[in-house]
Design a protein around this motif. Structure first.
Motif, PDB file in Angstrom:
ATOM      1  N   VAL A  11       0.895  -1.124  -0.071  1.00  0.00           N
ATOM      2  CA  VAL A  11       0.102  -0.084   0.002  1.00  0.00           C
ATOM      3  C   VAL A  11       0.841   1.166  -0.147  1.00  0.00           C
ATOM      4  O   VAL A  11       0.596   2.213  -0.710  1.00  0.00           O
ATOM      5  N   LEU A  12       1.959   1.325   0.764  1.00  0.00           N
ATOM      6  CA  LEU A  12       2.815   2.340   0.899  1.00  0.00           C
ATOM      7  C   LEU A  12       3.603   2.568  -0.586  1.00  0.00           C
ATOM      8  O   LEU A  12       3.642   3.924  -0.960  1.00  0.00           O
ATOM      9  N   SER A  13       3.944   1.455  -1.174  1.00  0.00           N
ATOM     10  CA  SER A  13       4.566   1.507  -2.394  1.00  0.00           C
ATOM     11  C   SER A  13       3.581   2.286  -3.417  1.00  0.00           C
ATOM     12  O   SER A  13       3.927   2.939  -4.385  1.00  0.00           O
ATOM     13  N   ARG A  14       2.424   1.836  -3.397  1.00  0.00           N
ATOM     14  CA  ARG A  14       1.251   2.239  -4.596  1.00  0.00           C
ATOM     15  C   ARG A  14       1.118   3.875  -4.193  1.00  0.00           C
ATOM     16  O   ARG A  14       0.902   4.498  -4.856  1.00  0.00           O
ATOM     17  N   LEU A  15       0.976   4.115  -2.912  1.00  0.00           N
ATOM     18  CA  LEU A  15       0.728   5.633  -2.746  1.00  0.00           C
ATOM     19  C   LEU A  15       1.919   6.249  -3.115  1.00  0.00           C
ATOM     20  O   LEU A  15       1.592   7.537  -3.434  1.00  0.00           O
ATOM     21  N   PHE A  16       3.149   5.719  -2.847  1.00  0.00           N
ATOM     22  CA  PHE A  16       4.258   6.571  -3.116  1.00  0.00           C
ATOM     23  C   PHE A  16       4.300   6.986  -4.613  1.00  0.00           C
ATOM     24  O   PHE A  16       4.510   7.998  -5.113  1.00  0.00           O
ATOM     25  N   TRP A  17       3.973   5.907  -5.522  1.00  0.00           N
ATOM     26  CA  TRP A  17       4.065   6.107  -6.815  1.00  0.00           C
ATOM     27  C   TRP A  17       2.955   6.744  -7.432  1.00  0.00           C
ATOM     28  O   TRP A  17       3.096   7.795  -8.280  1.00  0.00           O
ATOM     29  N   ALA A  20       4.109  10.396  -6.349  1.00  0.00           N
ATOM     30  CA  ALA A  20       5.314  10.818  -7.185  1.00  0.00           C
ATOM     31  C   ALA A  20       4.757  11.311  -8.669  1.00  0.00           C
ATOM     32  O   ALA A  20       5.232  12.202  -9.067  1.00  0.00           O
ATOM     33  N   VAL A  21       3.870  10.437  -9.310  1.00  0.00           N
ATOM     34  CA  VAL A  21       3.270  11.024 -10.562  1.00  0.00           C
ATOM     35  C   VAL A  21       2.701  12.152 -10.525  1.00  0.00           C
ATOM     36  O   VAL A  21       2.699  13.164 -11.190  1.00  0.00           O
ATOM     37  N   GLY A  22       1.995  12.344  -9.336  1.00  0.00           N
ATOM     38  CA  GLY A  22       1.035  13.599  -9.301  1.00  0.00           C
ATOM     39  C   GLY A  22       2.046  14.774  -8.913  1.00  0.00           C
ATOM     40  O   GLY A  22       1.776  15.754  -9.626  1.00  0.00           O
ATOM     41  N   TYR A  23       3.148  14.515  -8.308  1.00  0.00           N
ATOM     42  CA  TYR A  23       4.196  15.647  -8.355  1.00  0.00           C
ATOM     43  C   TYR A  23       4.866  16.064  -9.691  1.00  0.00           C
ATOM     44  O   TYR A  23       5.029  17.054  -9.925  1.00  0.00           O
ATOM     45  N   PRO A  53       5.749  12.224  -1.278  1.00  0.00           N
ATOM     46  CA  PRO A  53       6.296  11.020  -1.997  1.00  0.00           C
ATOM     47  C   PRO A  53       7.539  10.807  -1.182  1.00  0.00           C
ATOM     48  O   PRO A  53       7.868   9.616  -0.874  1.00  0.00           O
ATOM     49  N   MET A  54       8.543  11.697  -0.748  1.00  0.00           N
ATOM     50  CA  MET A  54       9.493  11.525  -0.121  1.00  0.00           C
ATOM     51  C   MET A  54       9.341  10.997   1.361  1.00  0.00           C
ATOM     52  O   MET A  54      10.242  10.087   1.751  1.00  0.00           O
ATOM     53  N   LEU A  56       6.687   8.944   2.039  1.00  0.00           N
ATOM     54  CA  LEU A  56       6.458   7.578   1.688  1.00  0.00           C
ATOM     55  C   LEU A  56       7.577   6.763   1.442  1.00  0.00           C
ATOM     56  O   LEU A  56       7.842   5.566   1.799  1.00  0.00           O
ATOM     57  N   LEU A  57       8.599   7.289   0.459  1.00  0.00           N
ATOM     58  CA  LEU A  57       9.786   6.549   0.013  1.00  0.00           C
ATOM     59  C   LEU A  57      10.512   6.094   1.436  1.00  0.00           C
ATOM     60  O   LEU A  57      11.106   5.027   1.381  1.00  0.00           O
ATOM     61  N   GLN A  58      10.812   7.327   2.229  1.00  0.00           N
ATOM     62  CA  GLN A  58      11.559   7.096   3.577  1.00  0.00           C
ATOM     63  C   GLN A  58      10.950   6.132   4.446  1.00  0.00           C
ATOM     64  O   GLN A  58      11.925   5.408   5.012  1.00  0.00           O
ATOM     65  N   LEU A  59       9.651   6.122   4.584  1.00  0.00           N
ATOM     66  CA  LEU A  59       9.028   5.333   5.451  1.00  0.00           C
ATOM     67  C   LEU A  59       9.122   3.753   4.892  1.00  0.00           C
ATOM     68  O   LEU A  59       9.381   2.877   5.480  1.00  0.00           O
ATOM     69  N   ILE A  60       8.983   3.628   3.550  1.00  0.00           N
ATOM     70  CA  ILE A  60       9.240   2.204   2.860  1.00  0.00           C
ATOM     71  C   ILE A  60      10.661   1.859   2.988  1.00  0.00           C
ATOM     72  O   ILE A  60      10.876   0.562   3.489  1.00  0.00           O
ATOM     73  N   LEU A  61      11.386   2.664   3.014  1.00  0.00           N
ATOM     74  CA  LEU A  61      12.871   2.249   3.024  1.00  0.00           C
ATOM     75  C   LEU A  61      13.174   1.880   4.396  1.00  0.00           C
ATOM     76  O   LEU A  61      13.956   0.938   4.967  1.00  0.00           O
ATOM     77  N   CYS A  62      12.616   2.543   5.518  1.00  0.00           N
ATOM     78  CA  CYS A  62      13.035   2.185   6.952  1.00  0.00           C
ATOM     79  C   CYS A  62      12.224   0.934   7.155  1.00  0.00           C
ATOM     80  O   CYS A  62      12.925   0.256   8.009  1.00  0.00           O
ATOM     81  N   ARG A  63      11.186   0.706   6.514  1.00  0.00           N
ATOM     82  CA  ARG A  63      10.473  -0.603   7.051  1.00  0.00           C
ATOM     83  C   ARG A  63      11.331  -1.697   6.192  1.00  0.00           C
ATOM     84  O   ARG A  63      11.113  -2.896   6.684  1.00  0.00           O
ATOM     85  N   THR A  64      11.989  -1.547   4.940  1.00  0.00           N
ATOM     86  CA  THR A  64      12.600  -2.739   4.290  1.00  0.00           C
ATOM     87  C   THR A  64      13.964  -2.987   4.054  1.00  0.00           C
ATOM     88  O   THR A  64      14.309  -3.754   3.657  1.00  0.00           O
ATOM     89  N   ARG A  65      14.593  -1.817   4.346  1.00  0.00           N
ATOM     90  CA  ARG A  65      16.094  -1.696   3.904  1.00  0.00           C
ATOM     91  C   ARG A  65      17.031  -1.363   4.954  1.00  0.00           C
ATOM     92  O   ARG A  65      16.674  -1.198   6.136  1.00  0.00           O
ATOM     93  N   SER A  66      18.356  -1.721   4.750  1.00  0.00           N
ATOM     94  CA  SER A  66      19.375  -1.388   5.926  1.00  0.00           C
ATOM     95  C   SER A  66      19.635   0.083   5.991  1.00  0.00           C
ATOM     96  O   SER A  66      18.981   0.964   5.166  1.00  0.00           O
ATOM     97  N   ILE A  67      20.402   0.358   7.143  1.00  0.00           N
ATOM     98  CA  ILE A  67      20.530   1.765   7.344  1.00  0.00           C
ATOM     99  C   ILE A  67      21.376   2.755   6.190  1.00  0.00           C
ATOM    100  O   ILE A  67      21.058   3.521   5.893  1.00  0.00           O
TER     101      ILE A  67
END
Length: 127
Positions: A11-17, A20-23, A53-54, A56-67
């Motif tokens: 859901v976060l990924s779709r909201l991000f896209w 981002a397209v809206g921006y 979008p930024m 949402l992107l950061q939130l996705i990265l915090c949830r899924t990626r390394s520091i």
């Protein structure tokens, strides 16, 4: 290690896209006709709406990626866009000032996402 719900990431990924397209639409429509003559509300959207979008992107990265990825991917995006902008403005002082002003909203979005992630992490670990 992470026991997050993958549906939330989707859901976060779709909201991000979508945002981002809206921006991108807001950005392209602002610079479609030169010289720029857009109303004040459009200017505000152009300067501040890429916070979402930024965030949402950061939130996705915090949830899924390394520091390191969490830190350097958003900064790399801003640095890449900034490099193109500063080359187009021929590295003038006004170009630097406008770039710093433009970066305020996405950096704030990243900071708010870090805070939101940290609060949810603390709440999750206390339970």
């Amino acid at each position: 290690m992470k026991d997050w719900n993958p549906n939330t990431n989707r859901v976060l990924s779709r909201l991000f896209w979508v945002t981002a397209v809206g921006y991108a639409v807001i950005f392209v429509s602002a610079f479609w006709h030169l010289p720029i003559d857009i109303p004040v509300w459009h200017q505000a959207l152009l300067i501040y709406s890429h916070f979402i979008p930024m965030f949402l992107l950061q939130l996705i990265l915090c949830r899924t990626r390394s520091i390191p990825v969490r830190l350097f991917l958003p900064l790399g995006i801003l640095a890449g866009v900034g490099l193109v902008w500063l080359c187009l403005t021929q590295w003038t002082l006004l170009g630097w000032v406008l770039f710093a002003y433009w970066c305020t909203a996405p950096l704030t979005g990243c900071a708010v996402a870090w805070v939101a992630y940290g609060v949810s992490y603390l709440i999750r670990n206390k339970s």
